[in-house]
Design an enzyme around this catalytic site. Structure first.
Site, PDB file in Angstrom:
ATOM      1  N   GLY A  12      -8.777  -4.119  10.872  1.00 36.07           N
ATOM      2  CA  GLY A  12      -8.117  -2.826  10.699  1.00 36.07           C
ATOM      3  C   GLY A  12      -8.988  -1.814   9.977  1.00 36.07           C
ATOM      4  CG  ASP A  35      -6.774  -7.895  14.416  1.00 30.94           C
ATOM      5  OD1 ASP A  35      -7.006  -7.186  13.430  1.00 30.94           O
ATOM      6  OD2 ASP A  35      -5.625  -8.055  14.888  1.00 30.94           O
ATOM      7  CB  THR A 133      -3.865  -4.129  -1.722  1.00 27.71           C
ATOM      8  OG1 THR A 133      -5.018  -3.324  -1.489  1.00 27.71           O
ATOM      9  CG2 THR A 133      -3.240  -3.788  -3.063  1.00 27.71           C
ATOM     10  CB  SER A 271      -0.704  17.696  -1.132  1.00 25.75           C
ATOM     11  OG  SER A 271      -0.104  16.553  -1.704  1.00 25.75           O
ATOM     12  CB  CYS A 278      -2.546   1.860   0.207  1.00 25.71           C
ATOM     13  SG  CYS A 278      -3.219   0.769   1.474  1.00 25.71           S
TER      14      CYS A 278
HETATM   15  N1  LIG Z   1      -6.233   1.419   4.719  1.00 27.93           N
HETATM   16  C1  LIG Z   1      -6.925   1.553   3.618  1.00 27.93           C
HETATM   17  O1  LIG Z   1      -7.553   2.593   3.405  1.00 27.93           O
HETATM   18  C2  LIG Z   1      -6.981   0.484   2.592  1.00 27.93           C
HETATM   19  C3  LIG Z   1      -6.233  -0.681   2.719  1.00 27.93           C
HETATM   20  N2  LIG Z   1      -6.304  -1.673   1.770  1.00 27.93           N
HETATM   21  C4  LIG Z   1      -5.569  -2.923   1.932  1.00 27.93           C
HETATM   22  O2  LIG Z   1      -6.234  -3.699   2.932  1.00 27.93           O
HETATM   23  C5  LIG Z   1      -5.301  -4.464   3.697  1.00 27.93           C
HETATM   24  C6  LIG Z   1      -5.471  -4.145   5.170  1.00 27.93           C
HETATM   25  O3  LIG Z   1      -5.194  -2.795   5.362  1.00 27.93           O
HETATM   26  P1  LIG Z   1      -5.558  -2.059   6.731  1.00 27.93           P
HETATM   27  O4  LIG Z   1      -6.919  -2.473   7.166  1.00 27.93           O
HETATM   28  O5  LIG Z   1      -5.264  -0.633   6.521  1.00 27.93           O
HETATM   29  O6  LIG Z   1      -4.473  -2.717   7.703  1.00 27.93           O
HETATM   30  P2  LIG Z   1      -4.426  -2.669   9.301  1.00 27.93           P
HETATM   31  O7  LIG Z   1      -3.008  -2.824   9.677  1.00 27.93           O
HETATM   32  O8  LIG Z   1      -5.208  -1.506   9.812  1.00 27.93           O
HETATM   33  O9  LIG Z   1      -5.226  -3.983   9.742  1.00 27.93           O
HETATM   34  C7  LIG Z   1      -4.774  -5.270   9.540  1.00 27.93           C
HETATM   35  C8  LIG Z   1      -5.103  -6.100  10.773  1.00 27.93           C
HETATM   36  O10 LIG Z   1      -4.818  -7.476  10.497  1.00 27.93           O
HETATM   37  C9  LIG Z   1      -4.417  -8.079  11.720  1.00 27.93           C
HETATM   38  N3  LIG Z   1      -3.730  -9.345  11.434  1.00 27.93           N
HETATM   39  C10 LIG Z   1      -2.550  -9.546  10.817  1.00 27.93           C
HETATM   40  N4  LIG Z   1      -2.280 -10.857  10.728  1.00 27.93           N
HETATM   41  C11 LIG Z   1      -3.307 -11.511  11.316  1.00 27.93           C
HETATM   42  C12 LIG Z   1      -3.611 -12.871  11.535  1.00 27.93           C
HETATM   43  N5  LIG Z   1      -2.778 -13.833  11.100  1.00 27.93           N
HETATM   44  N6  LIG Z   1      -4.735 -13.187  12.180  1.00 27.93           N
HETATM   45  C13 LIG Z   1      -5.585 -12.228  12.615  1.00 27.93           C
HETATM   46  N7  LIG Z   1      -5.358 -10.911  12.426  1.00 27.93           N
HETATM   47  C14 LIG Z   1      -4.232 -10.542  11.781  1.00 27.93           C
HETATM   48  C15 LIG Z   1      -3.530  -7.029  12.352  1.00 27.93           C
HETATM   49  O11 LIG Z   1      -3.406  -7.269  13.741  1.00 27.93           O
HETATM   50  C16 LIG Z   1      -4.285  -5.740  12.007  1.00 27.93           C
HETATM   51  O12 LIG Z   1      -5.160  -5.348  13.060  1.00 27.93           O
HETATM   52  C17 LIG Z   1      -3.929  -4.112   3.128  1.00 27.93           C
HETATM   53  O13 LIG Z   1      -3.590  -5.076   2.165  1.00 27.93           O
HETATM   54  C18 LIG Z   1      -4.155  -2.778   2.448  1.00 27.93           C
HETATM   55  O14 LIG Z   1      -3.279  -2.588   1.362  1.00 27.93           O
HETATM   56  C19 LIG Z   1      -7.138  -1.551   0.703  1.00 27.93           C
HETATM   57  C20 LIG Z   1      -7.923  -0.439   0.545  1.00 27.93           C
HETATM   58  C21 LIG Z   1      -7.916   0.657   1.473  1.00 27.93           C
HETATM   59  O1  LIG Z   2      -5.765   1.185  -1.277  1.00 26.40           O
HETATM   60  C1  LIG Z   2      -5.917   2.075  -0.468  1.00 26.40           C
HETATM   61  O2  LIG Z   2      -5.422   2.107   0.638  1.00 26.40           O
HETATM   62  C2  LIG Z   2      -6.727   3.285  -0.808  1.00 26.40           C
HETATM   63  O3  LIG Z   2      -5.763   4.315  -1.142  1.00 26.40           O
HETATM   64  C3  LIG Z   2      -6.327   5.575  -1.430  1.00 26.40           C
HETATM   65  O4  LIG Z   2      -7.075   6.050  -0.313  1.00 26.40           O
HETATM   66  P1  LIG Z   2      -6.378   6.768   0.945  1.00 26.40           P
HETATM   67  O5  LIG Z   2      -4.907   6.544   0.914  1.00 26.40           O
HETATM   68  O6  LIG Z   2      -7.136   6.345   2.138  1.00 26.40           O
HETATM   69  O7  LIG Z   2      -6.680   8.323   0.738  1.00 26.40           O
HETATM   70  P2  LIG Z   2      -6.620   9.277  -0.534  1.00 26.40           P
HETATM   71  O8  LIG Z   2      -7.774  10.174  -0.487  1.00 26.40           O
HETATM   72  O9  LIG Z   2      -6.415   8.536  -1.779  1.00 26.40           O
HETATM   73  O10 LIG Z   2      -5.340  10.151  -0.238  1.00 26.40           O
HETATM   74  C4  LIG Z   2      -4.031   9.616  -0.292  1.00 26.40           C
HETATM   75  C5  LIG Z   2      -3.015  10.724  -0.142  1.00 26.40           C
HETATM   76  O11 LIG Z   2      -2.982  11.536  -1.317  1.00 26.40           O
HETATM   77  C6  LIG Z   2      -3.145  12.887  -0.963  1.00 26.40           C
HETATM   78  N1  LIG Z   2      -3.868  13.569  -2.054  1.00 26.40           N
HETATM   79  C7  LIG Z   2      -5.023  13.065  -2.536  1.00 26.40           C
HETATM   80  C8  LIG Z   2      -5.686  13.683  -3.554  1.00 26.40           C
HETATM   81  C9  LIG Z   2      -5.164  14.860  -4.114  1.00 26.40           C
HETATM   82  O12 LIG Z   2      -5.716  15.480  -5.065  1.00 26.40           O
HETATM   83  N2  LIG Z   2      -4.003  15.332  -3.611  1.00 26.40           N
HETATM   84  C10 LIG Z   2      -3.342  14.716  -2.594  1.00 26.40           C
HETATM   85  O13 LIG Z   2      -2.276  15.195  -2.178  1.00 26.40           O
HETATM   86  C11 LIG Z   2      -3.921  12.865   0.344  1.00 26.40           C
HETATM   87  O14 LIG Z   2      -3.754  14.039   1.071  1.00 26.40           O
HETATM   88  C12 LIG Z   2      -3.305  11.670   1.012  1.00 26.40           C
HETATM   89  O15 LIG Z   2      -2.110  12.012   1.663  1.00 26.40           O
HETATM   90  C13 LIG Z   2      -7.304   5.445  -2.603  1.00 26.40           C
HETATM   91  O16 LIG Z   2      -7.937   6.706  -2.840  1.00 26.40           O
HETATM   92  C14 LIG Z   2      -8.365   4.387  -2.326  1.00 26.40           C
HETATM   93  O17 LIG Z   2      -9.193   4.213  -3.472  1.00 26.40           O
HETATM   94  C15 LIG Z   2      -7.671   3.068  -1.977  1.00 26.40           C
HETATM   95  O18 LIG Z   2      -8.627   2.088  -1.644  1.00 26.40           O
END
Ligand SMILES: NC(=O)C1=CN([C@@H]2O[C@H](COP(=O)(O)OP(=O)(O)OC[C@H]3O[C@@H](n4cnc5c(N)ncnc54)[C@H](O)[C@@H]3O)[C@@H](O)[C@H]2O)C=CC1
Ligand SMILES: O=C(O)[C@H]1O[C@H](OP(=O)(O)OP(=O)(O)OC[C@H]2O[C@@H](n3ccc(=O)[nH]c3=O)[C@H](O)[C@@H]2O)[C@H](O)[C@@H](O)[C@@H]1O
Length: 464
Positions: A12, A35, A133, A271, A278
């Site tokens: 993902g 995946d 996470t 905003s 997340c």
């Molecule tokens: N999206 C972000 O910016 C961030 C996300 N995280 C954390 O990272 C984790 C993943 O987030 P995303 O990448 O956004 O999720 P996502 O939903 O984009 O990707 C997760 C993937 O895992 C796959 N999956 C689920 N169960 C599976 C299994 N048993 N075997 C193989 N594949 C499987 C799903 O099909 C999906 O493609 C979450 O815990 C999230 O909180 C942390 C930092 C940033």
């Molecule tokens: O755990 C996660 O998923 C991630 O969540 C956030 O990242 P993300 O959600 O991708 O993007 P951000 O830039 O944090 O923005 C989050 C939301 O807050 C809003 N935002 C951000 C900053 C700001 O000053 N004001 C504001 O309204 C953005 O528009 C957006 O809707 C954190 O910034 C990452 O460090 C973390 O890894």
């Protein structure tokens, strides 16, 4: 211990970019991202690298350099687990939608499935890395499953939370503020595992930015970081409402406050409310954990961040209705932006969804333009809320590929995402083609008020 083969479960927003960067920086390590979602893997393998499933500036270059060399995308989860010395778990951990903890706790079913699959397949010792996470102390549950259902092999569990933000994922991965690795640092085996992961990151990250802690501190630091970040947005959004009542301007307030080096200037942009997959889920999870330990004051404190965010989305929508003479029934409202922030095609928990839902309940007609979000995604987001029939969502919401078409004959235009291109539009042309009075609602404080008012718009921006 030298790692030769990495498997990452979950291709993902985190697994894909993170592993692409590791593969690019560590050409001697084979990285296989797996995946169960066949379409997603197919897209990651698309010959045209522009068709990879996640839009992130710079990502296609990294993928094209490493893919086929030492970066592979596959649906064969068992084979990748079998071959790997180190397995990252990067699957989704959404808020539970059923049972105990519904609407609050993280749903760990996907994590547990991964653990059981690893335990079933692994025939030699593995390092398992929590990239997702997770609630604090999940590593204990993982270890329990692995040790009790496995084939007698040894596991080391590390926590290596990801801090990248979408839209800047590649830059964040290339040059992170820190990398956090939690492990069983009281034992020799635990230390070795931690060092193996440190060695991977040390290919491109200075060692003083690689922080090692015990597992529980690492798990909890991730939830804490997201809670603090979201809290800043809710704090400035709370002030935005007060600014609107008093003649203060929230941008000026943020600047003045942020120049205090103890506060800092980042993440103080008011905003229409934070979105993304997340912040909300992680804070709800934190609230749930605090409650489960009986820490009600701690839980209430953090919960307020979410309540403020809900209020911000709602009051933006309510203000549109109020300003348009208390009714938007049958009126066309153009939405510029649907993604939860600029430079991403991700719409999870985007404020636009909730603003649209509110306005649709008031019988508005909505036309959406977003530079990166596809039509099907917009309908899927609205359908997911279950507020009305799928058919009605398609009747009342139109998605177009052109901003000027979206704004044509609109009663109001609302900016929901801060895409850079929006300010550069020919706003005179937009104004000329709208119904009058032409209302413009800036949910991102992106547009220049003076210029828009000179054109003739009735202009409203969050926080001023
Ligand atoms: N999206 C972000 O910016 C961030 C996300 N995280 C954390 O990272 C984790 C993943 O987030 P995303 O990448 O956004 O999720 P996502 O939903 O984009 O990707 C997760 C993937 O895992 C796959 N999956 C689920 N169960 C599976 C299994 N048993 N075997 C193989 N594949 C499987 C799903 O099909 C999906 O493609 C979450 O815990 C999230 O909180 C942390 C930092 C940033
Ligand atoms: O755990 C996660 O998923 C991630 O969540 C956030 O990242 P993300 O959600 O991708 O993007 P951000 O830039 O944090 O923005 C989050 C939301 O807050 C809003 N935002 C951000 C900053 C700001 O000053 N004001 C504001 O309204 C953005 O528009 C957006 O809707 C954190 O910034 C990452 O460090 C973390 O890894």
């Amino acid at each position: 211990m030298k790692i030769k083969n990495i498997c990452c479960i979950g291709a993902g927003y985190v697994g894909g970019p993170t592993m692409a960067v590791i593969a690019q920086k560590c050409p001697e390590i084979n990285v296989t991202v797996v995946d169960i979602n066949e379409k997603r893997i197919e897209a990651w393998n698309d010959e045209d690298v522009e068709n990879i499933p996640i839009y992130e500036p710079g990502l296609s270059d990294v993928v094209s350099e490493a893919r086929g060399r030492n970066l592979f995308f596959s649906t064969d989860v068992d084979a990748a687990i079998d071959q790997a010395d180190m397995i990252f778990i990067s699957v989704n951990t959404p808020t539970k939608t059923y049972g105990i903890g519904k609407g609050m706790a993280a749903d760990l079913k996907y994590i547990e499935l991964c653990a059981r699959q690893i335990a079933r397949v692994a025939k030699d010792d593995k390092i398992v890395v929590e990239k997702s996470t997770l609630p604090v102390r999940t590593a204990q549950a993982l270890k329990n499953i692995l040790d009790n259902t496995g084939n007698g092999v040894n596991y080391q569990i590390l926590s290596n939370p990801e801090f990248l933000a979408e839209g800047t994922a590649v830059d964040d991965l290339m040059d992170p503020d820190r990398v956090l690795i939690g492990g069983d640092i009281d034992t020799e085996e635990g230390n070795e595992a931690v060092q193996a992961l440190v060695d991977i990151y040390a290919h491109w990250i200075p060692e003083d930015k690689i922080l090692t802690t015990n597992v529980w501190s690492s798990e909890l630091s991730k939830l804490t970081a997201n809670a603090f970040l979201a809290q800043r947005v809710s704090s400035i959004n709370a002030m935005s409402e007060l600014c609107e009542k008093t003649g203060a301007d929230v941008s000026e307030v943020s600047k003045a406050v942020g120049m205090d080096s103890r506060i800092g200037s980042k993440f103080l942009k008011s905003s229409v409310g934070f979105g993304g997959s997340c912040f909300q889920k992680d804070i709800l999870n934190l609230v749930y954990i605090a409650k489960s330990f009986g820490l009600n004051e701690v839980a209430d404190y953090w919960h307020q961040v979410i309540l403020m965010n809900d209020h911000q989305k709602k009051r933006f929508a309510a203000n549109i209705v109020k300003t348009l003479f208390n009714t938007v029934s049958g009126k066309k409202i153009a939405f510029l932006g649907w993604a939860f922030k600029k430079d991403t095609n991700d719409t999870r928990e985007s404020s636009a969804i909730y603003v649209a839902d509110y306005l649709l309940n008031e019988q508005a007609e909505i036309v959406v333009y977003d530079p990166k979000v596809k039509k099907e995604q917009i309908y899927a987001d609205l359908d997911y809320l279950n507020s009305r029939s799928e058919e009605e969502n398609r009747q009342r919401v139109t998605v177009v590929n052109q901003p000027y078409e979206a704004c044509q004959d609109a009663h109001a235009v609302a900016v929901l995402t801060e895409w850079d291109e929006f300010e550069g539009y020919d706003w005179q042309k937009i104004y000329d083609n709208m119904l009058k009075p032409a209302f413009l609602f800036d949910g991102r404080k992106l547009l220049d008020r003076k210029k828009k008012e000179e054109i003739g718009f009735e202009f409203y921006a969050i926080g001023s």
